[in-house]
Design a protein around this motif. Structure first.
Motif, mmCIF file in Angstrom:
data_model
loop_
_atom_site.group_PDB
_atom_site.id
_atom_site.type_symbol
_atom_site.label_atom_id
_atom_site.label_comp_id
_atom_site.label_asym_id
_atom_site.label_seq_id
_atom_site.Cartn_x
_atom_site.Cartn_y
_atom_site.Cartn_z
ATOM 1 N N HIS A 8 -26.284 20.329 14.284
ATOM 2 C CA HIS A 8 -27.804 20.706 14.623
ATOM 3 C C HIS A 8 -27.860 21.940 15.376
ATOM 4 O O HIS A 8 -26.944 22.118 16.438
ATOM 5 C CB HIS A 8 -27.886 19.572 15.710
ATOM 6 N N HIS A 12 -32.574 21.676 19.101
ATOM 7 C CA HIS A 12 -32.797 20.467 18.765
ATOM 8 C C HIS A 12 -32.299 19.211 19.630
ATOM 9 O O HIS A 12 -32.625 17.775 19.553
ATOM 10 C CB HIS A 12 -31.786 20.106 17.349
ATOM 11 N N PHE A 15 -35.694 17.462 20.541
ATOM 12 C CA PHE A 15 -36.423 16.562 19.372
ATOM 13 C C PHE A 15 -36.886 15.447 20.153
ATOM 14 O O PHE A 15 -36.135 14.772 21.029
ATOM 15 C CB PHE A 15 -35.348 16.173 18.475
ATOM 16 N N GLN A 22 -44.898 19.007 14.167
ATOM 17 C CA GLN A 22 -43.957 19.232 13.312
ATOM 18 C C GLN A 22 -42.750 18.478 13.292
ATOM 19 O O GLN A 22 -42.124 18.145 12.048
ATOM 20 C CB GLN A 22 -43.264 20.916 13.860
ATOM 21 N N TYR A 23 -42.193 17.762 14.283
ATOM 22 C CA TYR A 23 -40.920 17.010 14.488
ATOM 23 C C TYR A 23 -41.013 15.806 14.604
ATOM 24 O O TYR A 23 -40.024 15.038 14.737
ATOM 25 C CB TYR A 23 -39.785 17.854 15.540
ATOM 26 N N ASN A 75 -28.709 21.882 10.116
ATOM 27 C CA ASN A 75 -30.296 21.946 10.374
ATOM 28 C C ASN A 75 -30.026 23.213 11.552
ATOM 29 O O ASN A 75 -29.932 22.660 12.614
ATOM 30 C CB ASN A 75 -31.022 21.003 10.762
ATOM 31 N N GLY A 77 -32.112 25.106 12.459
ATOM 32 C CA GLY A 77 -33.443 25.583 13.283
ATOM 33 C C GLY A 77 -33.769 27.194 12.968
ATOM 34 O O GLY A 77 -33.372 27.623 11.898
ATOM 35 N N HIS A 101 -34.102 20.785 6.860
ATOM 36 C CA HIS A 101 -35.066 21.160 7.860
ATOM 37 C C HIS A 101 -36.058 19.909 8.042
ATOM 38 O O HIS A 101 -36.358 19.228 6.930
ATOM 39 C CB HIS A 101 -35.997 22.290 7.516
ATOM 40 N N MET A 102 -36.333 19.513 9.087
ATOM 41 C CA MET A 102 -37.308 18.370 9.221
ATOM 42 C C MET A 102 -38.728 18.738 8.856
ATOM 43 O O MET A 102 -39.501 17.977 8.217
ATOM 44 C CB MET A 102 -37.522 17.761 10.660
ATOM 45 N N SER A 103 -39.179 19.811 9.070
ATOM 46 C CA SER A 103 -40.514 20.367 8.800
ATOM 47 C C SER A 103 -40.207 21.148 7.535
ATOM 48 O O SER A 103 -39.342 21.549 7.046
ATOM 49 C CB SER A 103 -41.294 21.074 9.963
ATOM 50 N N CYS A 126 -36.356 20.272 2.961
ATOM 51 C CA CYS A 126 -37.114 20.298 3.886
ATOM 52 C C CYS A 126 -38.443 19.540 3.857
ATOM 53 O O CYS A 126 -38.841 19.188 2.955
ATOM 54 C CB CYS A 126 -37.566 21.975 4.138
ATOM 55 N N GLY A 129 -38.872 15.108 7.822
ATOM 56 C CA GLY A 129 -38.586 14.469 8.870
ATOM 57 C C GLY A 129 -37.198 13.859 9.108
ATOM 58 O O GLY A 129 -36.186 14.631 8.358
#
Length: 149
Positions: A8, A12, A15, A22-23, A75, A77, A101-103, A126, A129
């Motif tokens: 991570h 992060h 979060f 976005q997250y 991830n 970032g 990637h979450m987004s 990506c 989420g």
């Protein structure tokens, strides 16, 4: 038992507090708990690591190589878009690497559309989420299974 390192990246740890549009509102601790739950189902060990320091991320990747970690899910970032240091550390690793990637980085600011890791990772996930993490772990395990054939 196969070992997967979940890396991570920067910010992060925020979060759950950071940009919920976005997250979402899920925390890093909750993400790691879901990863552990899936790891048990897949019969793998997941080791999670988060840092806000680029050099520490590189050091952890070096350790993964020396520890014979089987796969990496990362991830990173914002580092994804400019950290050649992390890219070079990842290039040393010999197992499969899955970038997540979450987004949806391709639907965001222009600078987020490019990944300096793209050429060396097995694949990218990506925009889903929490599910990006779970899909990433499944992809890493599948890559390990494929490599055994």
């Amino acid at each position: 038992m196969k070992k997967v390192l979940m890396l991570h990246g920067i910010n992060h740890n925020m979060f759950g507090k950071r940009d919920p549009v976005q997250y979402g509102t899920i925390t890093l601790k909750e993400i790691d708990a879901k990863m552990q739950e899936l790891a048990r189902e897949l019969d793998v060990e997941v080791i999670s690591y988060q840092t806000n320091h680029e050099g520490e991320m590189c050091e952890r990747i070096h350790e993964a190589f020396l520890e014979n970690i089987d796969a990496i899910v990362i991830n990173a970032g914002a580092w994804t878009h400019y950290s050649y240091g992390i890219r070079d550390a990842l290039a040393i690793f010999t197992g499969p690497i899955v970038e997540i990637h979450m987004s949806n980085i391709h639907a965001r600011e222009e600078f987020r559309h490019h990944s300096v890791f793209a050429e060396i990772v097995k694949g990218q996930i990506c925009g889903f989420g929490l599910e990006s993490y779970l899909l990433g772990l499944r992809a890493a395990v599948a890559a390990l299974e494929e490599a055994k054939k």
